[in-house]
Scaffold this motif. Sequence first.
Motif, PDB file in Angstrom:
ATOM      1  N   ASN A  33      41.576  16.564  82.707  1.00 50.06           N
ATOM      2  CA  ASN A  33      42.105  15.311  82.146  1.00 50.06           C
ATOM      3  C   ASN A  33      41.211  14.810  81.017  1.00 50.06           C
ATOM      4  OD1 ASN A  33      44.374  14.607  84.150  1.00 50.06           O
ATOM      5  ND2 ASN A  33      42.648  15.098  85.475  1.00 50.06           N
ATOM      6  N   PRO A  34      41.735  14.816  79.775  1.00 44.93           N
ATOM      7  CA  PRO A  34      40.914  14.434  78.616  1.00 44.93           C
ATOM      8  C   PRO A  34      40.311  13.033  78.737  1.00 44.93           C
ATOM      9  CG  PRO A  34      42.997  15.384  77.899  1.00 44.93           C
ATOM     10  CD  PRO A  34      43.085  15.260  79.392  1.00 44.93           C
TER      11      PRO A  34
ATOM     12  N   PHE B  99      45.751   8.032  79.537  1.00 42.91           N
ATOM     13  CA  PHE B  99      44.678   8.392  80.459  1.00 42.91           C
ATOM     14  C   PHE B  99      45.232   8.646  81.851  1.00 42.91           C
ATOM     15  CE2 PHE B  99      44.396   4.490  82.968  1.00 42.91           C
ATOM     16  CZ  PHE B  99      45.010   3.565  82.142  1.00 42.91           C
ATOM     17  N   GLU B 100      44.423   9.318  82.641  1.00 47.27           N
ATOM     18  CA  GLU B 100      44.729   9.510  84.057  1.00 47.27           C
ATOM     19  C   GLU B 100      43.677   8.751  84.851  1.00 47.27           C
ATOM     20  OE1 GLU B 100      47.298  10.959  85.439  1.00 47.27           O
ATOM     21  OE2 GLU B 100      48.127  11.615  83.513  1.00 47.27           O
TER      22      GLU B 100
ATOM     23  N   VAL C  41      35.463  11.161  79.123  1.00 48.73           N
ATOM     24  CA  VAL C  41      36.271  11.555  77.971  1.00 48.73           C
ATOM     25  C   VAL C  41      35.897  12.987  77.609  1.00 48.73           C
ATOM     26  CG1 VAL C  41      36.825  11.115  75.550  1.00 48.73           C
ATOM     27  CG2 VAL C  41      36.454   9.191  77.102  1.00 48.73           C
ATOM     28  N   LYS C  42      36.889  13.860  77.658  1.00 47.49           N
ATOM     29  CA  LYS C  42      36.699  15.286  77.350  1.00 47.49           C
ATOM     30  C   LYS C  42      35.487  15.858  78.086  1.00 47.49           C
ATOM     31  CE  LYS C  42      40.033  16.550  74.489  1.00 47.49           C
ATOM     32  NZ  LYS C  42      40.006  17.126  73.180  1.00 47.49           N
TER      33      LYS C  42
ATOM     34  N   LEU D 123      34.602   7.079  69.555  1.00 47.91           N
ATOM     35  CA  LEU D 123      34.377   8.220  70.443  1.00 47.91           C
ATOM     36  C   LEU D 123      35.695   8.943  70.736  1.00 47.91           C
ATOM     37  CD1 LEU D 123      32.371   9.734  72.496  1.00 47.91           C
ATOM     38  CD2 LEU D 123      33.353   8.211  74.205  1.00 47.91           C
ATOM     39  N   LEU D 124      36.731   8.159  71.041  1.00 52.36           N
ATOM     40  CA  LEU D 124      38.035   8.762  71.338  1.00 52.36           C
ATOM     41  C   LEU D 124      38.556   9.520  70.124  1.00 52.36           C
ATOM     42  CD1 LEU D 124      39.549   5.737  73.277  1.00 52.36           C
ATOM     43  CD2 LEU D 124      38.921   7.937  74.273  1.00 52.36           C
TER      44      LEU D 124
END
Length: 110
Positions: A16-17, A48-49, A77-78, A100-101
Motif C-alpha cells: 500500500n503506497p 490511502f489504505e 508512504v511508499k 513528500l507525496l
Amino acid sequence: MTDDVQNRIQGLVDANPVLLFMKGSPLFPQCGFSSRAIAILNHLGVEFESVDVLQDQGVRQGIKAFSDWPTIPQLYVKGEFVGGSDIMMEMYESGELAQLLADKGVAAQG
Ligand SMILES: N[C@@H](CCC(=O)N[C@@H](CS)C(=O)NCC(=O)O)C(=O)O
C-alpha cells in the motif's frame, strides 16, 4: 514481535503506497489522534489504505516495534515511515507532507 507479525506488517507496508495504521476506520476513527491523521490525508486528497489496529492486538503492538515508534497512528508512504499525527500535522502545515507525496509519486486526487 514474532516473525509472523513482522512479515504481515511488512507485506501491508509493501502493498500500500500510502498506509495509515490507526484506531478505527477512516469513517469512524476511535481516537482523536487517528481522526486528525485522517483529516490531514483527506485535506491532501490522497488515496490511502488504513489498518485498524484495534482489530488485531498483534499488529497493534507489532507496529510499534516495527517502526520503533510507541504510538498509533503511524503513516507509511511508499514503504517509508513518516510519523504520527503530530509529525503529520507539522509536515502538513509546512507543506512538507504534500511535497513528500509528490516526490514519492503519490498523486493527489482532483
Ligand atoms: N503524539 C502522538 C499521539 C498518539 C498517541 O498518544 N496515541 C496513543 C493513544 S491513541 C497510543 O497509541 N497509545 C498506545 C496504544 O493505544 O496502544 C502522535 O503524534 O500521534
